[in-house]
Design a protein around this motif. Structure first.
Motif, PDB file in Angstrom:
ATOM      1  N   SER A 281      -7.404   2.903   3.218  1.00  0.00           N
ATOM      2  CA  SER A 281      -6.023   3.378   3.328  1.00  0.00           C
ATOM      3  C   SER A 281      -5.909   4.859   2.979  1.00  0.00           C
ATOM      4  CB  SER A 281      -5.112   2.561   2.414  1.00  0.00           C
ATOM      5  OG  SER A 281      -5.491   2.709   1.057  1.00  0.00           O
ATOM      6  N   SER A 282      -6.749   5.337   2.068  1.00  0.00           N
ATOM      7  CA  SER A 282      -6.712   6.770   1.749  1.00  0.00           C
ATOM      8  C   SER A 282      -7.114   7.611   2.957  1.00  0.00           C
ATOM      9  CB  SER A 282      -7.633   7.064   0.561  1.00  0.00           C
ATOM     10  OG  SER A 282      -8.981   6.795   0.878  1.00  0.00           O
ATOM     11  N   ILE A 283      -8.084   7.108   3.740  1.00  0.00           N
ATOM     12  CA  ILE A 283      -8.489   7.825   4.954  1.00  0.00           C
ATOM     13  C   ILE A 283      -7.357   7.809   5.980  1.00  0.00           C
ATOM     14  CG2 ILE A 283     -10.137   7.885   6.861  1.00  0.00           C
ATOM     15  CD1 ILE A 283     -12.200   6.654   5.056  1.00  0.00           C
ATOM     16  N   VAL A 284      -6.738   6.658   6.150  1.00  0.00           N
ATOM     17  CA  VAL A 284      -5.669   6.530   7.148  1.00  0.00           C
ATOM     18  C   VAL A 284      -4.485   7.417   6.786  1.00  0.00           C
ATOM     19  CG1 VAL A 284      -4.026   4.921   8.178  1.00  0.00           C
ATOM     20  CG2 VAL A 284      -6.390   4.211   7.806  1.00  0.00           C
ATOM     21  N   ILE A 285      -4.085   7.411   5.508  1.00  0.00           N
ATOM     22  CA  ILE A 285      -2.940   8.214   5.085  1.00  0.00           C
ATOM     23  C   ILE A 285      -3.217   9.695   5.285  1.00  0.00           C
ATOM     24  CG2 ILE A 285      -1.646   8.967   3.052  1.00  0.00           C
ATOM     25  CD1 ILE A 285      -0.625   6.386   4.108  1.00  0.00           C
ATOM     26  N   GLN A 286      -4.395  10.150   4.891  1.00  0.00           N
ATOM     27  CA  GLN A 286      -4.721  11.563   5.037  1.00  0.00           C
ATOM     28  C   GLN A 286      -4.827  11.967   6.504  1.00  0.00           C
ATOM     29  OE1 GLN A 286      -8.043  11.535   1.843  1.00  0.00           O
ATOM     30  NE2 GLN A 286      -7.318  13.641   1.892  1.00  0.00           N
ATOM     31  N   MET A 287      -5.414  11.113   7.325  1.00  0.00           N
ATOM     32  CA  MET A 287      -5.582  11.450   8.733  1.00  0.00           C
ATOM     33  C   MET A 287      -4.243  11.474   9.466  1.00  0.00           C
ATOM     34  SD  MET A 287      -7.524  12.213  11.263  1.00  0.00           S
ATOM     35  CE  MET A 287      -9.153  11.870  10.634  1.00  0.00           C
ATOM     36  N   CYS A 288      -3.366  10.547   9.146  1.00  0.00           N
ATOM     37  CA  CYS A 288      -2.100  10.425   9.866  1.00  0.00           C
ATOM     38  C   CYS A 288      -0.985  11.256   9.261  1.00  0.00           C
ATOM     39  CB  CYS A 288      -1.667   8.959   9.921  1.00  0.00           C
ATOM     40  SG  CYS A 288      -2.815   7.869  10.787  1.00  0.00           S
ATOM     41  N   PHE A 289      -1.210  11.865   8.105  1.00  0.00           N
ATOM     42  CA  PHE A 289      -0.136  12.573   7.410  1.00  0.00           C
ATOM     43  C   PHE A 289       0.507  13.663   8.272  1.00  0.00           C
ATOM     44  CE2 PHE A 289       1.551  15.744   4.450  1.00  0.00           C
ATOM     45  CZ  PHE A 289       2.385  14.949   3.685  1.00  0.00           C
ATOM     46  N   PRO A 290      -0.257  14.514   8.985  1.00  0.00           N
ATOM     47  CA  PRO A 290       0.416  15.537   9.810  1.00  0.00           C
ATOM     48  C   PRO A 290       1.343  14.943  10.860  1.00  0.00           C
ATOM     49  CG  PRO A 290      -1.905  16.071   9.527  1.00  0.00           C
ATOM     50  CD  PRO A 290      -1.720  14.681   8.990  1.00  0.00           C
TER      51      PRO A 290
END
Length: 393
Positions: A281-290
Motif C-alpha cells: 500500500s505504501s508503493i501504491v499511495i506514493q505512485m498514485c499520489f500525483p
C-alpha cells in the motif's frame, strides 16, 4: 471528371478538418493560458496551507535542536572532529562563504553554543511568523551551515527541509497565522517616514501581481518536487525484491537503529498479511499520489494515506523530524476553507471549555447554598445529640 471531383472534395475535407482541429487547439490554448494567467496573478493561493508549512518547518527545526541539546557539541560541535569532517567536509557547502559560519566556529565551544541558541531562536521566529522577510532567509543560511557539520546525523528529510525553506523565501508564508499578519492589520505605514522605517512597518516593495506570481510559482515548484519524490520512491521500491515479495517493512523495524519500540514492531509484524498489505500500500499511495491530487475525493484519500505513512515512519522508525518536514510540505494540498473550518472548530471547542468551567462552579455553589432547611437543621440536631451523649466530644 468524377475522380477529379472526388479528389478535390477529399482535399477540401482534409483542409477543413485540419482547420477545425487547429481552431479547437487554439481555443483550448487560449482558455488554458487565460486560466494559468488568472491563477498566477489574481491572488495568492493556499495561504493557510503555506502558513502551516512555515509553522511546521519551524517546529521541525525547534524539535531537532532541542532533542540534540544535551549532546549538541558531540553531535555537531567540537566532538565531531574525530570523523574528519571538520578538516575535510564531505559536502561542498561549508566551503562556500555564505554557508561556512558554523564550520568556522565548530571547534570554539563558546561561539558554537551562542550560534546554536541563535539558530534555535530563529526557528521560533519562523514558527511564530515574526519579521519573516528577514528571519526566514537568515534561518535558511544558518540551518544549511549547521546541518552540514555532520553527515552521519542527517537524513533525506534534511534535503526536503532545505528545499522547502528556500522556496518559502519567495512566497508570502506569513500572510496568515503569524505575528506579521497581526502587525499588518494594526500598523499603518506612515508615508512621511524614511524608506527603512516604512519597510520595517510593512510597506510593499514589489507590485502585488509580481508577488502573487512568485508565491504561486512556489506552490507549483513544491508540488512538482514532492510528486517527483513520491513517484521516484515508489518506482525504486517496486524494483526491489523485498517490496515485490511484500516483506520490506519487516527488516527495518527489527533493526536497533530504526526500531525504537521493539514491542510495537513485533506486534505489527507478527501477522504476515499485514506486513504485505502495508508494504504494497505504501508503493501504491506514493505512485498514485500525483494523480490523486486532481480530484477532491481522491485527494482526501491520498492525503490521509500519505499522512498515515509518515506517522508510521515517525513512530515506528523513530524519524519524527523527517516525517514532520514531509507533512509540512503536504499541508499545501489542503484547501484554505478546510483550514479555516478546523481553526473555527478549535476556537469553538476552546470557548466551550472556558464557558463550562464557571457554569460548573456556579452549579456546585448553588447546590451548597440551596440545601433544604430541614437538612441543615437535621445536621445541627444530630451534632448536638452526639455531643450530649455520654463520652461524646
Amino acid at each position: 471528371m468524377n475522380l477529379a471531383g472526388t479528389l478535390g472534395r477529399c482535399v477540401r475535407f482534409v483542409e477543413n478538418l485540419i482547420i477545425g482541429v487547429l481552431r479547437v487547439l487554439r481555443r483550448l490554448a487560449n482558455r488554458g493560458g487565460g486560466f494559468v494567467e488568472h491563477w498566477l496573478t489574481d491572488a495568492k493561493r493556499a495561504r493557510y496551507g503555506i502558513a502551516v508549512t512555515r509553522m511546521l518547518l519551524g517546529a521541525t527545526g525547534i524539535g531537532l535542536l532541542l532533542t540534540n541539546l544535551s549532546t549538541f557539541r558531540y553531535t555537531f560541535g567540537s566532538g565531531v572532529a574525530w570523523s574528519g569532517e571538520t578538516a575535510e567536509p564531505s559536502s561542498l557547502l561549508p566551503q562556500a562563504w555564505l554557508f561556512s559560519l558554523f564550520h568556522r566556529i565548530q571547534l570554539n565551544d563558546a561561539a558554537f553554543t551562542v550560534g546554536y541558541v541563535i539558530l534555535l531562536l530563529l526557528a521560533v521566529a519562523v514558527l511564530l511568523g515574526w519579521r519573516t522577510r528577514l528571519t526566514l532567509p537568515i534561518f535558511f543560511i544558518g540551518w544549511v551551515s549547521f546541518i552540514e557539520l555532520n553527515d552521519a546525523a542527517s537524513d533525506q528529510g534534511d534535503n526536503m527541509f532545505r528545499i522547502a525553506l528556500l522556496s518559502l523565501i519567495f512566497a508570502d508564508s506569513a500572510s496568515r497565522w503569524s505575528l506579521d499578519s497581526r502587525r499588518r492589520s494594526r500598523v499603518t505605514v506612515d508615508p512621511t517616514r524614511n524608506f527603512v522605517v516604512r519597510v520595517w512597518q510593512g510597506e510593499r516593495l514589489l507590485p502585488e501581481w509580481l508577488t502573487n506570481i512568485s508565491h504561486n510559482l512556489v506552490l507549483v515548484s513544491m508540488t512538482l518536487h514532492v510528486c517527483m519524490v513520491y513517484a521516484s520512491g515508489a518506482l525504486y521500491k517496486a524494483g526491489g525484491a523485498p517490496w515485490q515479495q511484500g516483506y520490506a517493512i519487516y527488516n527495518p523495524l527489527h533493526v536497533e537503529r530504526f526500531g525504537p519500540w521493539p514491542e510495537l514492531s513485533d506486534l505489527l509484524t507478527t501477522w504476515a498479511p499485514s506486513v504485505t498489505v502495508i508494504s504494497w500500500s505504501s508503493i501504491v499511495i506514493q505512485m498514485c499520489f500525483p494523480m490523486m491530487l486532481l480530484n477532491r475525493i481522491s485527494r482526501v484519500i491520498g492525503l490521509i494515506g500519505i499522512l498515515s505513512f509518515h506517522i508510521g515512519i515517525a513512530v515506528l522508525m523513530g524519524l519524527p523530524w523527517f516525517s514532520l518536514a514531509m507533512i509540512a510540505i503536504d499541508s499545501i494540498f489542503i484547501r484554505d476553507v478546510t483550514w479555516r473550518r478546523m481553526a473555527a472548530f478549535v476556537k469553538r471547542s476552546w470557548r466551550r471549555s472556558e464557558a463550562s468551567r464557571p457554569a460548573q462552579q456556579q452549579e456546585t455553589v448553588g447546590v451548597l447554598i440551596d440545601q433544604p432547611r430541614e437538612l441543615a437543621d437535621a445536621g445541627l440536631t444530630s451534632r448536638l445529640e452526639h455531643q450530649t451523649q455520654p463520652g461524646g466530644g
